[in-house]
Design a protein around this motif. Structure first.
Motif, PDB file in Angstrom:
ATOM      1  N   UNK A 171      -6.411 -20.301  -1.902  1.00 10.78           N
ATOM      2  CA  UNK A 171      -6.333 -20.375  -0.443  1.00 10.78           C
ATOM      3  C   UNK A 171      -7.659 -19.916   0.151  1.00 10.78           C
ATOM      4  N   UNK A 172      -8.050 -20.517   1.266  1.00 14.52           N
ATOM      5  CA  UNK A 172      -9.369 -20.236   1.821  1.00 14.52           C
ATOM      6  C   UNK A 172      -9.340 -19.323   3.036  1.00 14.52           C
ATOM      7  N   UNK A 173      -8.232 -19.307   3.764  1.00 17.64           N
ATOM      8  CA  UNK A 173      -8.188 -18.561   5.018  1.00 17.64           C
ATOM      9  C   UNK A 173      -7.583 -17.175   4.891  1.00 17.64           C
ATOM     10  N   UNK A 174      -7.113 -16.665   6.019  1.00 20.38           N
ATOM     11  CA  UNK A 174      -6.576 -15.308   6.077  1.00 20.38           C
ATOM     12  C   UNK A 174      -5.290 -15.148   5.284  1.00 20.38           C
ATOM     13  N   UNK A 175      -4.614 -16.253   4.959  1.00 24.75           N
ATOM     14  CA  UNK A 175      -3.385 -16.167   4.161  1.00 24.75           C
ATOM     15  C   UNK A 175      -3.685 -15.635   2.753  1.00 24.75           C
ATOM     16  N   UNK A 176      -4.957 -15.588   2.394  1.00 24.41           N
ATOM     17  CA  UNK A 176      -5.373 -14.942   1.150  1.00 24.41           C
ATOM     18  C   UNK A 176      -4.781 -13.540   1.049  1.00 24.41           C
ATOM     19  N   UNK A 177      -4.772 -12.805   2.165  1.00 27.26           N
ATOM     20  CA  UNK A 177      -4.276 -11.427   2.148  1.00 27.26           C
ATOM     21  C   UNK A 177      -2.793 -11.396   1.765  1.00 27.26           C
ATOM     22  N   UNK A 178      -2.028 -12.295   2.336  1.00 27.52           N
ATOM     23  CA  UNK A 178      -0.602 -12.348   2.031  1.00 27.52           C
ATOM     24  C   UNK A 178      -0.365 -12.728   0.573  1.00 27.52           C
ATOM     25  N   UNK A 179      -1.120 -13.696   0.089  1.00 31.43           N
ATOM     26  CA  UNK A 179      -0.927 -14.124  -1.305  1.00 31.43           C
ATOM     27  C   UNK A 179      -1.242 -12.995  -2.281  1.00 31.43           C
ATOM     28  N   UNK A 180      -2.285 -12.226  -2.010  1.00 27.80           N
ATOM     29  CA  UNK A 180      -2.651 -11.139  -2.912  1.00 27.80           C
ATOM     30  C   UNK A 180      -1.551 -10.077  -2.965  1.00 27.80           C
ATOM     31  N   UNK A 181      -1.004  -9.733  -1.810  1.00 30.29           N
ATOM     32  CA  UNK A 181       0.083  -8.749  -1.779  1.00 30.29           C
ATOM     33  C   UNK A 181       1.320  -9.288  -2.484  1.00 30.29           C
ATOM     34  N   UNK A 182       1.641 -10.543  -2.244  1.00 29.75           N
ATOM     35  CA  UNK A 182       2.825 -11.162  -2.851  1.00 29.75           C
ATOM     36  C   UNK A 182       2.683 -11.236  -4.368  1.00 29.75           C
ATOM     37  N   UNK A 183       1.500 -11.624  -4.842  1.00 25.77           N
ATOM     38  CA  UNK A 183       1.276 -11.686  -6.287  1.00 25.77           C
ATOM     39  C   UNK A 183       1.427 -10.303  -6.929  1.00 25.77           C
ATOM     40  N   UNK A 184       0.904  -9.285  -6.255  1.00 24.93           N
ATOM     41  CA  UNK A 184       1.007  -7.927  -6.800  1.00 24.93           C
ATOM     42  C   UNK A 184       2.461  -7.491  -6.912  1.00 24.93           C
ATOM     43  N   UNK A 185       3.250  -7.798  -5.894  1.00 22.63           N
ATOM     44  CA  UNK A 185       4.669  -7.423  -5.914  1.00 22.63           C
ATOM     45  C   UNK A 185       5.422  -8.215  -6.981  1.00 22.63           C
ATOM     46  N   UNK A 186       5.122  -9.494  -7.117  1.00 21.68           N
ATOM     47  CA  UNK A 186       5.767 -10.306  -8.154  1.00 21.68           C
ATOM     48  C   UNK A 186       5.435  -9.784  -9.552  1.00 21.68           C
ATOM     49  N   UNK A 187       4.240  -9.216  -9.678  1.00 26.45           N
ATOM     50  CA  UNK A 187       3.820  -8.666 -10.967  1.00 26.45           C
ATOM     51  C   UNK A 187       4.369  -7.255 -11.200  1.00 26.45           C
ATOM     52  N   UNK A 188       5.211  -6.777 -10.267  1.00 25.52           N
ATOM     53  CA  UNK A 188       5.838  -5.453 -10.336  1.00 25.52           C
ATOM     54  C   UNK A 188       4.809  -4.319 -10.331  1.00 25.52           C
ATOM     55  N   UNK A 189       3.749  -4.527  -9.576  1.00 25.02           N
ATOM     56  CA  UNK A 189       2.736  -3.491  -9.409  1.00 25.02           C
ATOM     57  C   UNK A 189       3.098  -2.612  -8.216  1.00 25.02           C
ATOM     58  N   UNK A 190       2.486  -1.446  -8.150  1.00 24.29           N
ATOM     59  CA  UNK A 190       2.780  -0.490  -7.089  1.00 24.29           C
ATOM     60  C   UNK A 190       1.910  -0.795  -5.870  1.00 24.29           C
ATOM     61  N   UNK A 191       2.552  -1.268  -4.808  1.00 26.59           N
ATOM     62  CA  UNK A 191       1.849  -1.620  -3.566  1.00 26.59           C
ATOM     63  C   UNK A 191       2.279  -0.646  -2.474  1.00 26.59           C
ATOM     64  N   UNK A 192       1.338   0.113  -1.957  1.00 27.43           N
ATOM     65  CA  UNK A 192       1.635   1.100  -0.927  1.00 27.43           C
ATOM     66  C   UNK A 192       0.781   0.851   0.314  1.00 27.43           C
ATOM     67  N   UNK A 193       1.325   1.220   1.467  1.00 30.01           N
ATOM     68  CA  UNK A 193       0.596   1.112   2.731  1.00 30.01           C
ATOM     69  C   UNK A 193       0.277   2.500   3.268  1.00 30.01           C
ATOM     70  N   UNK A 194      -0.918   2.641   3.808  1.00 27.46           N
ATOM     71  CA  UNK A 194      -1.313   3.875   4.489  1.00 27.46           C
ATOM     72  C   UNK A 194      -1.712   3.510   5.913  1.00 27.46           C
ATOM     73  N   UNK A 195      -1.452   4.383   6.869  1.00 26.11           N
ATOM     74  CA  UNK A 195      -1.729   4.034   8.268  1.00 26.11           C
ATOM     75  C   UNK A 195      -3.218   4.031   8.595  1.00 26.11           C
ATOM     76  N   UNK A 196      -3.623   3.045   9.388  1.00 28.73           N
ATOM     77  CA  UNK A 196      -4.981   3.013   9.923  1.00 28.73           C
ATOM     78  C   UNK A 196      -4.919   2.676  11.411  1.00 28.73           C
ATOM     79  N   UNK A 197      -5.998   2.962  12.102  1.00 29.02           N
ATOM     80  CA  UNK A 197      -6.174   2.512  13.481  1.00 29.02           C
ATOM     81  C   UNK A 197      -7.072   1.290  13.448  1.00 29.02           C
ATOM     82  N   UNK A 198      -6.524   0.152  13.802  1.00 27.87           N
ATOM     83  CA  UNK A 198      -7.255  -1.116  13.805  1.00 27.87           C
ATOM     84  C   UNK A 198      -7.841  -1.334  15.194  1.00 27.87           C
ATOM     85  N   UNK A 199      -9.143  -1.590  15.253  1.00 28.02           N
ATOM     86  CA  UNK A 199      -9.822  -1.753  16.545  1.00 28.02           C
ATOM     87  C   UNK A 199     -10.360  -3.170  16.663  1.00 28.02           C
ATOM     88  N   UNK A 200      -9.992  -3.869  17.702  1.00 31.10           N
ATOM     89  CA  UNK A 200     -10.485  -5.223  17.925  1.00 31.10           C
ATOM     90  C   UNK A 200     -12.007  -5.214  18.068  1.00 31.10           C
TER      91      UNK A 200
END
Length: 242
Positions: free
Chosen positions: A172-201
């Protein structure tokens, strides 16, 4: 840290300077897609003055996903054990990278998230917030994953994670790359964690988000979701006739 660029002449020196100050031990790889505004020249100048900054020049604007795959592949070949990604426009604050580094202690993939407790978005209009929230909800419902910000682009991967999900096969070439990477990691039963950030436009330069990018994301996620539902149905039918 892999930082893809296209027409980021107004931001690149500023954001790389902040990253080097916030995390002096972190190496930086700038992947430039032949920016016509001189971003590549700025990157070369930064690299000439700092041996922890490296530049990869690509011959065409091939999309965010392609730039990251290229950068990750080089970083793996160079032997890095932890490989990260962040935007060049200042939306991902280098001063918060320590949160991702701390989260990597017990994770295979850490995502800097806008939508977990403590996370936030600054300077986005209501429509953009709603679009992002809907997109992430759509991903969770269709793919059945727990990640609340699967479209986020501030991340750290362990080497073994990129190898197990075989990043070189991501097309995939666009921003959906991010979703695919997370999905692949979860399918592979890897540990995926989120930490909070402040996102600034971003304050300077133009956003790379476009209608075509949004459509690609919607199409890909829908296709993946339908494939997953078909596989689940086949498994259920096999069990019922077993």
């Amino acid at each position: 840290m892999v930082v893809p660029t296209y027409n980021e002449a107004l931001n690149l020196e500023w954001i790389v300077g902040r990253l080097r100050a916030a995390q002096p031990d972190v190496d930086v790889m700038i992947v430039d897609d032949s920016s016509p505004d001189g971003t590549g020249d700025i990157a070369d100048r930064l690299a000439a003055a700092d041996d922890q900054i490296h530049v990869v020049h690509r011959t065409e604007k091939a999309g965010l996903g392609a730039a990251y795959v290229h950068g990750f592949t080089i970083a793996l070949a160079q032997g890095y054990d932890v490989i990260g990604e962040m935007d060049a426009d200042g939306s991902h604050q280098p001063e918060q990278l320590y949160r991702l580094l701390n989260g990597l202690v017990d994770s295979d993939l850490v995502i800097g998230s806008r939508y977990v407790k403590g996370g936030s978005v600054v300077n986005w209009p209501v429509f953009r917030r709603l679009l992002s929230a809907f997109g992430n909800l759509y991903v969770r419902l269709l793919l059945g994953i727990h990640v609340r910000d699967s479209t986020a682009g501030y991340r750290l991967f362990r080497r073994a994670t990129l190898e197990k999900i075989d990043v070189t096969t991501v097309t995939v070439s666009g921003y959906v790359f991010q979703t695919e990477m997370a999905w692949r990691a979860i399918q592979a039963r890897l540990r995926v964690h989120e930490v909070p950030i402040e996102f600034i436009e971003r304050e300077r330069g133009d956003s790379k988000m476009s209608q075509a990018v949004a459509i690609e994301s919607l199409q890909r996620i829908t296709w993946w979701g339908l494939q997953q539902r078909r596989k689940q149905l086949v498994r259920t039918l096999r069990r019922s006739h077993g």
